[in-house]
Design a protein around this motif. Structure first.
Motif, PDB file in Angstrom:
ATOM      1  N   LEU A  13       1.045  -1.094   0.018  1.00 56.08           N
ATOM      2  CA  LEU A  13       0.011   0.060   0.009  1.00 56.08           C
ATOM      3  C   LEU A  13       0.987   1.280  -0.020  1.00 56.08           C
ATOM      4  N   GLU A  14       1.987   1.197   0.743  1.00 55.12           N
ATOM      5  CA  GLU A  14       3.065   2.366   0.955  1.00 55.12           C
ATOM      6  C   GLU A  14       3.635   2.512  -0.379  1.00 55.12           C
ATOM      7  N   GLU A  15       3.843   1.533  -1.205  1.00 58.65           N
ATOM      8  CA  GLU A  15       4.548   1.560  -2.566  1.00 58.65           C
ATOM      9  C   GLU A  15       3.316   2.284  -3.671  1.00 58.65           C
ATOM     10  N   ALA A  16       2.332   1.855  -3.682  1.00 57.00           N
ATOM     11  CA  ALA A  16       1.245   2.077  -4.427  1.00 57.00           C
ATOM     12  C   ALA A  16       0.898   3.628  -4.230  1.00 57.00           C
ATOM     13  N   LYS A  17       0.837   4.033  -2.889  1.00 61.07           N
ATOM     14  CA  LYS A  17       0.558   5.392  -2.733  1.00 61.07           C
ATOM     15  C   LYS A  17       1.691   6.323  -3.286  1.00 61.07           C
ATOM     16  N   GLN A  18       2.836   5.977  -3.580  1.00 53.39           N
ATOM     17  CA  GLN A  18       3.867   6.689  -4.383  1.00 53.39           C
ATOM     18  C   GLN A  18       3.642   7.050  -5.630  1.00 53.39           C
ATOM     19  N   LEU A  19       2.732   6.555  -6.256  1.00 53.67           N
ATOM     20  CA  LEU A  19       2.532   6.477  -7.857  1.00 53.67           C
ATOM     21  C   LEU A  19       1.575   7.781  -7.811  1.00 53.67           C
ATOM     22  N   ASN A  20       2.424   8.755  -8.276  1.00 50.62           N
ATOM     23  CA  ASN A  20       1.735  10.200  -8.275  1.00 50.62           C
ATOM     24  C   ASN A  20       2.268  10.971  -9.572  1.00 50.62           C
ATOM     25  N   ALA A  21       2.796  10.151 -10.599  1.00 47.45           N
ATOM     26  CA  ALA A  21       3.194  10.942 -11.769  1.00 47.45           C
ATOM     27  C   ALA A  21       2.042  10.913 -12.798  1.00 47.45           C
ATOM     28  N   ASP A  22       2.331  11.652 -13.790  1.00 50.00           N
ATOM     29  CA  ASP A  22       1.203  11.853 -14.879  1.00 50.00           C
ATOM     30  C   ASP A  22       0.697  10.800 -15.422  1.00 50.00           C
ATOM     31  N   ALA A  23       1.390   9.641 -15.563  1.00 48.20           N
ATOM     32  CA  ALA A  23       0.875   8.652 -16.094  1.00 48.20           C
ATOM     33  C   ALA A  23       0.335   7.681 -14.996  1.00 48.20           C
ATOM     34  N   ASP A  24       0.242   7.855 -13.980  1.00 48.08           N
ATOM     35  CA  ASP A  24      -0.076   6.954 -12.867  1.00 48.08           C
ATOM     36  C   ASP A  24      -1.720   7.127 -12.553  1.00 48.08           C
ATOM     37  N   PHE A  25      -2.462   6.576 -13.435  1.00 46.90           N
ATOM     38  CA  PHE A  25      -3.877   6.495 -13.558  1.00 46.90           C
ATOM     39  C   PHE A  25      -4.390   5.265 -14.332  1.00 46.90           C
ATOM     40  N   GLY A  26      -5.400   4.588 -13.821  1.00 41.15           N
ATOM     41  CA  GLY A  26      -5.872   3.506 -14.552  1.00 41.15           C
ATOM     42  C   GLY A  26      -6.430   2.440 -13.625  1.00 41.15           C
ATOM     43  N   LEU A  27      -6.502   1.073 -13.599  1.00 51.32           N
ATOM     44  CA  LEU A  27      -7.036   0.235 -12.787  1.00 51.32           C
ATOM     45  C   LEU A  27      -6.295  -0.423 -11.530  1.00 51.32           C
ATOM     46  N   TYR A  28      -6.800  -0.663 -10.602  1.00 51.96           N
ATOM     47  CA  TYR A  28      -6.083  -1.486  -9.501  1.00 51.96           C
ATOM     48  C   TYR A  28      -6.797  -2.572  -9.111  1.00 51.96           C
ATOM     49  N   GLN A  29      -6.023  -3.444  -8.462  1.00 46.91           N
ATOM     50  CA  GLN A  29      -6.678  -4.662  -7.665  1.00 46.91           C
ATOM     51  C   GLN A  29      -5.960  -4.624  -6.255  1.00 46.91           C
ATOM     52  N   PHE A  30      -6.734  -4.857  -5.364  1.00 45.01           N
ATOM     53  CA  PHE A  30      -6.225  -5.300  -4.100  1.00 45.01           C
ATOM     54  C   PHE A  30      -6.472  -6.846  -3.654  1.00 45.01           C
ATOM     55  N   TYR A  31      -5.514  -7.401  -3.281  1.00 43.48           N
ATOM     56  CA  TYR A  31      -5.526  -8.954  -2.681  1.00 43.48           C
ATOM     57  C   TYR A  31      -5.133  -9.025  -1.089  1.00 43.48           C
ATOM     58  N   GLY A  32      -5.948  -9.655  -0.596  1.00 43.68           N
ATOM     59  CA  GLY A  32      -5.622  -9.912   0.933  1.00 43.68           C
ATOM     60  C   GLY A  32      -6.469 -11.117   1.323  1.00 43.68           C
ATOM     61  N   ASP A  33      -6.490 -11.415   2.703  1.00 44.16           N
ATOM     62  CA  ASP A  33      -7.157 -12.242   3.317  1.00 44.16           C
ATOM     63  C   ASP A  33      -8.572 -12.135   3.371  1.00 44.16           C
ATOM     64  N   HIS A  34      -9.324 -12.841   3.189  1.00 37.31           N
ATOM     65  CA  HIS A  34     -10.958 -12.699   3.558  1.00 37.31           C
ATOM     66  C   HIS A  34     -11.408 -13.784   4.285  1.00 37.31           C
ATOM     67  N   PRO A  35     -12.322 -13.600   5.320  1.00 36.89           N
ATOM     68  CA  PRO A  35     -12.715 -14.816   6.368  1.00 36.89           C
ATOM     69  C   PRO A  35     -13.444 -15.923   5.317  1.00 36.89           C
ATOM     70  N   VAL A  36     -13.968 -15.558   4.380  1.00 35.77           N
ATOM     71  CA  VAL A  36     -14.771 -16.688   3.656  1.00 35.77           C
ATOM     72  C   VAL A  36     -14.017 -17.497   2.437  1.00 35.77           C
ATOM     73  N   TYR A  37     -13.407 -16.303   1.858  1.00 35.16           N
ATOM     74  CA  TYR A  37     -12.838 -16.633   0.525  1.00 35.16           C
ATOM     75  C   TYR A  37     -11.260 -17.285   0.662  1.00 35.16           C
ATOM     76  N   GLY A  38     -10.775 -16.912   1.944  1.00 43.80           N
ATOM     77  CA  GLY A  38      -9.453 -17.417   2.093  1.00 43.80           C
ATOM     78  C   GLY A  38      -8.424 -16.377   2.144  1.00 43.80           C
ATOM     79  N   GLN A  39      -7.078 -16.855   2.061  1.00 47.07           N
ATOM     80  CA  GLN A  39      -5.759 -16.024   1.888  1.00 47.07           C
ATOM     81  C   GLN A  39      -5.705 -15.586   0.601  1.00 47.07           C
ATOM     82  N   ASN A  40      -4.973 -14.289   0.597  1.00 48.22           N
ATOM     83  CA  ASN A  40      -4.371 -13.821  -0.636  1.00 48.22           C
ATOM     84  C   ASN A  40      -5.448 -13.944  -1.866  1.00 48.22           C
ATOM     85  N   VAL A  41      -6.532 -13.491  -1.721  1.00 49.38           N
ATOM     86  CA  VAL A  41      -7.801 -13.557  -2.692  1.00 49.38           C
ATOM     87  C   VAL A  41      -7.962 -12.151  -3.335  1.00 49.38           C
TER      88      VAL A  41
END
Length: 163
Positions: A13-41
């Motif tokens: 999250l800290e690295e992604a928050k550094q993306l502040n250049a003119d070309a730093d726009f588009g889509l993003y995905q978050f992955y992490g642990d979910h109580p139902v779906y499991g780890q790193n989903v």
């Protein structure tokens, strides 16, 4: 119309928050642990339009929602043509809708029931570090009843029935 998205990551999250250049726009995905779906989903797909990834990602409360380690992947639209900012925004918006509809991330609440596209031939090609995303998703596949260029036959015969 093919929309090409080149994915990069994983980023903290800290690295992604550094993306502040003119070309730093588009889509993003978050992955992490979910109580139902499991780890790193896949938890969330979002977009940064009219703002950088840094600005958009700072608006989320992921530290509160998911106390475990997060991975973030950022995707930028790629094209071999010079297009207007409005067209970039349109491609990002449509790509996000198709991605959310086809992957159903755990924390997305919008675009889960239909894509609502005026372009039934739109197809998203995911390149690079796409993580769990399918390499190709399309409006026609999810809303049109078949894959682009293919229509499911009305009657299907198995090999045994044909003999």
């Amino acid at each position: 119309m093919d929309i090409h998205v080149n994915w990069e990551g994983p980023l903290s999250l800290e690295e992604a928050k550094q993306l502040n250049a003119d070309a730093d726009f588009g889509l993003y995905q978050f992955y992490g642990d979910h109580p139902v779906y499991g780890q790193n989903v896949l938890l969330y797909i979002g977009k940064a339009v009219k703002q950088t990834f840094s600005s958009r990602l700072s608006q989320h409360n992921w530290d509160t929602w998911i106390p475990s380690y997060l991975e973030i992947y950022v995707g930028r639209i790629c094209t071999d043509q010079d297009i207007s900012n409005e067209m970039w925004e349109s491609l990002i918006d449509l790509s996000e809708k198709i991605q959310i509809y086809s992957h159903s991330p755990a924390f997305n609440t919008s675009n889960l029931n239909q894509i609502k596209s005026n372009n039934p031939e739109a197809r998203v090609m995911n390149w690079g570090m796409r993580k769990s995303l399918l390499p190709e998703v399309s409006v026609k596949r999810w809303e049109g009843g078949g894959t682009v260029g293919h229509v499911m036959p009305k009657t299907l015969y198995s090999c045994v029935e044909k003999r």
